[in-house]
Design an enzyme around this catalytic site. Structure first.
Site, short mmCIF file in Angstrom:
data_model
loop_
_atom_site.label_atom_id
_atom_site.label_comp_id
_atom_site.label_asym_id
_atom_site.label_seq_id
_atom_site.Cartn_x
_atom_site.Cartn_y
_atom_site.Cartn_z
N ALA A 67 0.83 -1.20 0.00
CA ALA A 67 0.00 0.00 0.00
C ALA A 67 0.86 1.25 0.00
O ALA A 67 1.98 1.27 0.53
CB ALA A 67 -0.91 0.00 1.22
N GLY A 112 0.89 -5.68 0.66
CA GLY A 112 -0.08 -5.83 -0.41
C GLY A 112 0.53 -6.30 -1.71
O GLY A 112 -0.15 -6.90 -2.53
N GLU A 115 0.56 -9.92 -1.42
CA GLU A 115 -0.82 -10.38 -1.50
C GLU A 115 -1.32 -10.43 -2.95
O GLU A 115 -2.10 -11.31 -3.30
CB GLU A 115 -1.71 -9.50 -0.64
N GLU A 135 2.78 -6.03 7.71
CA GLU A 135 1.75 -5.07 8.12
C GLU A 135 1.70 -4.82 9.63
O GLU A 135 1.40 -3.70 10.07
CB GLU A 135 0.37 -5.53 7.62
#
Length: 259
Positions: A67, A112, A115, A135
């Site tokens: 992110a 992310g 991910e 995270e």
């Protein structure tokens, strides 16, 4: 290359689509605009006649670092909450691709970014790949599917250790632990080669096989076998099945009707 916003492009070579993350100045950090573009690109590819997809990066040092925390630092709580569906749409866009998807990870795939790779069916990693879900080190949790996809890949205990520590894992160890599937000298080249080999097969068969694999995960064996049987019935009377059997018996390459 077809552009989806400023930061994502799609290349086509035959029946292979390559979704290219292209925000090099931010090491492909996923901003709101980039999340919208990823979702739009995946939707377009999913509607196309592509038989396999490669998710890659234009940045040599990073697949995606997760992110965009600089953008998020400026958000109020209300703005962060409003952005959540947009962020989720990027990850579900990759996860919901109806054909086999391969992540070509060269460099950092963190948070992310990893991910996005986990949302693919196969992860091909280069020698400089570094993956992880850090995270918890910034006060959140993996929110792009990591807490659900990683245990399905490496088991609950291994996933817990990686999520709770947030540690970064380099390519060789990542391969040993099952965090990535293939080690390659050139992740993108090997991923595209794998995609081309996949794309030679029946488009009907590929979509049904992916659906059976995905829907069967997390169920018990008997339910999984029913999922498989339903997928088999969906393809057994298709034009692709008839062409595949005919081509085999006639010792020629099939010409898939795709229906």
């Amino acid at each position: 290359m077809e552009r989806f916003g400023e930061f994502v492009g799609v290349r086509r070579e035959g029946f292979v689509a390559e979704v290219v993350l292209d925000r090099p100045k931010a090491m492909n950090a996923v901003s709101t605009g980039m999340a919208v573009a990823i979702a739009a690109a995946c939707e377009a590819v999913g509607r196309s006649d592509a038989r396999a997809v490669v998710l890659s990066s234009k940045h040599e040092r990073a697949f995606c670092v997760g992110a965009d925390l600089k953008e998020r630092n400026s958000f109020s709580d209300e703005e962060l909450l409003r952005q959540r569906p947009t962020a989720r749409a990027a990850y579900t866009g990759v996860l919901d691709l109806p054909v086999p998807a391969i992540a070509a990870v060269g460099g950092f795939a963190l948070g992310g970014g990893y991910e996005l790779a986990l949302a693919c069916d196969v992860i091909v990693a280069g020698p400089g790949a570094v993956v992880g879900l850090p995270e918890v080190s910034v006060g959140v949790i993996p929110g792009g599917g990591g807490t659900q996809l990683l245990p399905r890949r490496v088991g609950a205990a291994r996933a817990a250790e990686l999520v709770f520590t947030g540690r970064r894992v380099e390519a060789a160890e990542a391969h040993r632990l099952g965090l990535v599937d293939v080690l390659a000298e050139d992740a993108r080249e090997d991923a595209l080669d794998l995609a081309q080999r996949i794309a030679r097969n029946s488009p009907v068969g590929l979509r049904a096989a992916k659906r059976a694999l995905r829907l069967g995960q997390g169920t018990d064996l008997r339910v999984g076998l029913e999922v498989e049987d339903a997928a088999w019935r969906a393809v057994a009377f298709s034009g692709d099945r008839k062409e595949g059997v005919a081509a085999f018996n006639e010792k020629r390459d099939p010409e898939w009707p795709g229906r």
